[in-house]
Design a protein around this motif. Sequence first.
Motif, PDB file in Angstrom:
ATOM      1  N   ALA A 138      34.801   4.553  11.146  1.00 54.54           N
ATOM      2  CA  ALA A 138      34.863   4.132  12.558  1.00 54.54           C
ATOM      3  C   ALA A 138      33.681   3.217  12.879  1.00 54.54           C
ATOM      4  CB  ALA A 138      34.867   5.359  13.463  1.00 54.54           C
ATOM      5  N   ALA A 139      32.511   3.567  12.348  1.00 46.53           N
ATOM      6  CA  ALA A 139      31.331   2.725  12.568  1.00 46.53           C
ATOM      7  C   ALA A 139      31.526   1.359  11.914  1.00 46.53           C
ATOM      8  CB  ALA A 139      30.088   3.422  12.001  1.00 46.53           C
ATOM      9  N   HIS A 140      32.037   1.382  10.688  1.00 42.53           N
ATOM     10  CA  HIS A 140      32.265   0.132   9.961  1.00 42.53           C
ATOM     11  C   HIS A 140      33.229  -0.773  10.742  1.00 42.53           C
ATOM     12  CE1 HIS A 140      33.455  -2.316   6.340  1.00 42.53           C
ATOM     13  NE2 HIS A 140      32.158  -2.231   6.169  1.00 42.53           N
TER      14      HIS A 140
ATOM     15  N   GLY B 228      24.977  -3.756   8.348  1.00 44.25           N
ATOM     16  CA  GLY B 228      26.184  -2.937   8.377  1.00 44.25           C
ATOM     17  C   GLY B 228      25.857  -1.564   8.941  1.00 44.25           C
ATOM     18  N   VAL B 229      26.634  -0.575   8.556  1.00 38.14           N
ATOM     19  CA  VAL B 229      26.459   0.767   9.122  1.00 38.14           C
ATOM     20  C   VAL B 229      25.112   1.364   8.690  1.00 38.14           C
ATOM     21  CG1 VAL B 229      27.390   3.107   9.236  1.00 38.14           C
ATOM     22  CG2 VAL B 229      28.948   1.139   9.078  1.00 38.14           C
ATOM     23  N   VAL B 230      24.369   1.875   9.664  1.00 33.20           N
ATOM     24  CA  VAL B 230      23.078   2.502   9.395  1.00 33.20           C
ATOM     25  C   VAL B 230      23.192   4.016   9.597  1.00 33.20           C
ATOM     26  CG1 VAL B 230      20.700   2.752  10.236  1.00 33.20           C
ATOM     27  CG2 VAL B 230      21.697   0.478   9.958  1.00 33.20           C
ATOM     28  N   ALA B 231      22.733   4.771   8.607  1.00 34.43           N
ATOM     29  CA  ALA B 231      22.644   6.226   8.733  1.00 34.43           C
ATOM     30  C   ALA B 231      21.272   6.588   9.268  1.00 34.43           C
ATOM     31  CB  ALA B 231      22.859   6.891   7.370  1.00 34.43           C
ATOM     32  N   VAL B 232      21.240   7.396  10.315  1.00 33.83           N
ATOM     33  CA  VAL B 232      19.978   7.810  10.918  1.00 33.83           C
ATOM     34  C   VAL B 232      19.827   9.324  10.786  1.00 33.83           C
ATOM     35  CG1 VAL B 232      18.709   8.052  13.093  1.00 33.83           C
ATOM     36  CG2 VAL B 232      19.850   5.890  12.548  1.00 33.83           C
ATOM     37  N   TYR B 233      18.740   9.742  10.160  1.00 34.80           N
ATOM     38  CA  TYR B 233      18.436  11.170  10.009  1.00 34.80           C
ATOM     39  C   TYR B 233      17.378  11.539  11.036  1.00 34.80           C
ATOM     40  CZ  TYR B 233      21.151  10.819   5.771  1.00 34.80           C
ATOM     41  OH  TYR B 233      22.177  10.608   4.899  1.00 34.80           O
ATOM     42  N   SER B 234      17.787  12.349  12.007  1.00 33.52           N
ATOM     43  CA  SER B 234      16.923  12.669  13.137  1.00 33.52           C
ATOM     44  C   SER B 234      15.777  13.581  12.743  1.00 33.52           C
ATOM     45  CB  SER B 234      17.717  13.397  14.208  1.00 33.52           C
ATOM     46  OG  SER B 234      18.768  12.617  14.658  1.00 33.52           O
TER      47      SER B 234
ATOM     48  N   ALA C 140      19.892  -4.600  16.216  1.00 32.40           N
ATOM     49  CA  ALA C 140      20.150  -5.515  15.098  1.00 32.40           C
ATOM     50  C   ALA C 140      21.632  -5.845  14.969  1.00 32.40           C
ATOM     51  CB  ALA C 140      19.634  -4.906  13.796  1.00 32.40           C
ATOM     52  N   GLY C 141      22.469  -5.057  15.616  1.00 30.54           N
ATOM     53  CA  GLY C 141      23.918  -5.274  15.507  1.00 30.54           C
ATOM     54  C   GLY C 141      24.590  -4.332  14.525  1.00 30.54           C
ATOM     55  N   CYS C 142      23.894  -3.257  14.168  1.00 33.16           N
ATOM     56  CA  CYS C 142      24.433  -2.294  13.206  1.00 33.16           C
ATOM     57  C   CYS C 142      24.934  -1.039  13.919  1.00 33.16           C
ATOM     58  CB  CYS C 142      23.345  -1.877  12.211  1.00 33.16           C
ATOM     59  SG  CYS C 142      22.730  -3.214  11.183  1.00 33.16           S
TER      60      CYS C 142
END
Lengths: 509, 509
Positions: free
Chosen positions: A35-37, A132-138, A159-161
Amino acid sequence: MAAAPVWSVDPRTGKQREQVAVEATAQEVDAAVRAAHDARGALTDRTVRAAFLRTAADELEAAKDQLVEAADAETALGPVRLTGELARTCYQLRAFAGIVDEGAFLDVVVNHPDDTATPPIPDLRRYKLPLGVVAVYSASNFPFAFSVAGGDTASALAAGCPVVVKAHPDHPGLSELVAKVLRRAAARHDLPEGVLGLVHGFEAGIELIKHPQVAAAGFTGSIRGGRALFDAAAARPVPIPFHGELGSLNPVVVTEAAAAERGEAIGAGLAGSMTLGVGQFCVKPGLVLAPAGAAGDTLVKSLTDAVSNTDAGVLLDHRMRDNFVAGVAERAGLPDVESPVTPGAGGEHTVSAGFLTVPASRLAQAGEHDLLLEECFGPVTVVARYADEAEVRDVLSRLPGNLTATVQLSDGEAAGEGRGAELVRELTPLAGRVLVNGWPTGVAVAAAQHHGGPYPATTSTSTSVGGTAIERWMRPVAYQAVPEALLPAELQDDNPLGLPRRFNGRLER
Amino acid sequence: MAAAPVWSVDPRTGKQREQVAVEATAQEVDAAVRAAHDARGALTDRTVRAAFLRTAADELEAAKDQLVEAADAETALGPVRLTGELARTCYQLRAFAGIVDEGAFLDVVVNHPDDTATPPIPDLRRYKLPLGVVAVYSASNFPFAFSVAGGDTASALAAGCPVVVKAHPDHPGLSELVAKVLRRAAARHDLPEGVLGLVHGFEAGIELIKHPQVAAAGFTGSIRGGRALFDAAAARPVPIPFHGELGSLNPVVVTEAAAAERGEAIGAGLAGSMTLGVGQFCVKPGLVLAPAGAAGDTLVKSLTDAVSNTDAGVLLDHRMRDNFVAGVAERAGLPDVESPVTPGAGGEHTVSAGFLTVPASRLAQAGEHDLLLEECFGPVTVVARYADEAEVRDVLSRLPGNLTATVQLSDGEAAGEGRGAELVRELTPLAGRVLVNGWPTGVAVAAAQHHGGPYPATTSTSTSVGGTAIERWMRPVAYQAVPEALLPAELQDDNPLGLPRRFNGRLER
């Protein structure tokens, strides 16, 4: 098989409050990433991105009471701190909106053809695109500022990701609430929900870093967890950038002259910094080099008084509490280590702040005292008393990388006398931020900020706070001999978007 | 145990010419890195660095005849190409000297205190520092421009980082000569020899990447070798940035209209680009999507004529020759693959250029034809004939990352008609450089250049050619509340060095 429940837990009692979600399966992680992509295109327009970030800030502020209450229930950080942290988070979102508006982060460079170069230069135009899609670890310790709507998310969206957040298990309920607010803000600008995904669960975090459509990751947390994810990112068939903030001792050097001039004030300042947020800051000063002798004694006395008067506090979860209690006990048990104020268990659910002292000579070479050079999360610091400058140098030479390094100087040294400049130079290789006569806690959101440092402070040379954090989520592309009609507006000669750029060698701003 | 000899080999005969060095032991690698580490301070002064780079260019030019002869004897690339490449290398050294002079690469940002920010901003000043010792792994195919004095070395020295080069075994004699020239240039500026170390041997390369005092690495070469070193860099106790350029197919799309308009010229241009330097360029076009039908036939006919008239050539070494001969045979043996000009063994030591054709539909999904989507080093390309736009899109969607992607458009498409802009957009995610109506061989040294791309083109988002290559070797540091008297000159308010900077939000140039 039933989905594993995700519970919200009250750290003040250790009791489960309510089930707020379930752990994401591999299929659910895949769906969130897809979905993010698919949402990438929707973030292409810079105007929309900036507006989205500002609306997100507005919506977070509008939901302030609910959010602060939810955050406090899960973190025990208290409404005053949490209200401030939410304000910081909104400021940060708006700051990145401003950066998006300005467009300098696109790094536009235009070279017209130049036949005098060797080899000749064709028409070349370069700028930066979102990865592209960025994974964020809180992170656990900043449920707003380094979590779902925190700096990694804000900079990636800027950045547009699109972002998929792995929620921290210490505030899953708040994470759900904040994600909903961000999605509501997205909807206001007709952006798809997929611009902000949220998943829970340890295994989901592993799936996320391995997903082929994840293009980069940001992480704030422990050395062990961060290194495991870094290793997984590097081991992928297609490795991806992993920007992790892992751990930091944040050394402080107090000169003899500074201690003589204002030992009492330094002791009090140190107490405030190391106990702020119950010592749960990545930039907590964890090692202080203070002189042996009377001036240093004044500092220690002042620190003793201030720390003794600090109330017991609740850590973010009971695992951290156990680690803290065990960690300080192990450290306090080392030879020649004293505990002017003993840190450790407070009440059933709280911890008491304290600090340890040790002769600096004990840290000058490898041995069991190396444990004192490892970060201990919570309200404790180690004061190493040095006999001479050589001992300071020896201890500094043994430190791993840090987010910050601080020196407390006398007025004369700050004005250029004695070893002031030399100490600033010596501390620079150790850290990403060097402070004079301040305390490292409190990380401003600013263009000149750098929140990063030599490993293990961070796994890359980037920052997770401040304007340049956006650079982590971009890659350059150059267009060669592409006719004006086919060029993106950002690269056209007449600069229709008014971007700062380097144009035929000249810096245009 | 005797040290392993390093032989200079004549690729025209496969015979050993002379022993030029010995492989470095672990102790010798350690000594080279330590010498480089000790030389860091000597490179602090930007004026000295710039002067050193210019002197290096002057000295290389002064030794031109000797160097070109030595290079030709070991690479068979011929004096014309090598003379040009040396000129490019000197231009590059001087270009980096100019970048050092200008100082924009230091990324100076100054924020005065601002109490209106949330949280308040203290005095913060940020710039970039050199990372430390850089390991450079030379390429075989550019014995000057991507070797001992090439772009990685030039940009690292410009950044203030001493360099230890791992020599490529295909030109060890030249590597020794060039290293001597660089050290002579260093001596002219009283720089220690350690600013430029040189080691030989496969094992030495492994030792180098693992050395604790190596802070970053640059690499140009194969996917296998580059990935192994990337993995080693990531697996270190302290991981380091590894900027590797590993491999690229460099796709070219020829539209139906372009083929109709100038199929003959495109065929001739393609022949020139794919056989340049005996096809031994990282940016050689290795896959060409050309229309089925008459217009495409014209292109193929023209390509056939031009490639048939290409002389057999000598590859850089016999291992490459064996790989080329085996690689093209395996590809030519796939179903539906034809060889209008058969590539393969030429004489005993040479290879013949050629190309293959295949229906694009064969590449649209996974299968044995995936081999055609892997780089084959040497003078061969694959022309995939497509029936419609959907086939083009299908093939593009299956490509790994590339250094370049090219589209050949008709005049009308270049002016904005039809699918021109769409194709440029579709190629952008695939590569670091996108070209219209040109050929990817020939990589200009320019500020707007980007020589990198999605993995495996490069292992990072950086470039190895052009002004921004210097960024790879720097890390930011921020100074908080550091008194003017203790600040580096670069960060002082009155800007004594006249650096471009961001000052309280304003871009000053």
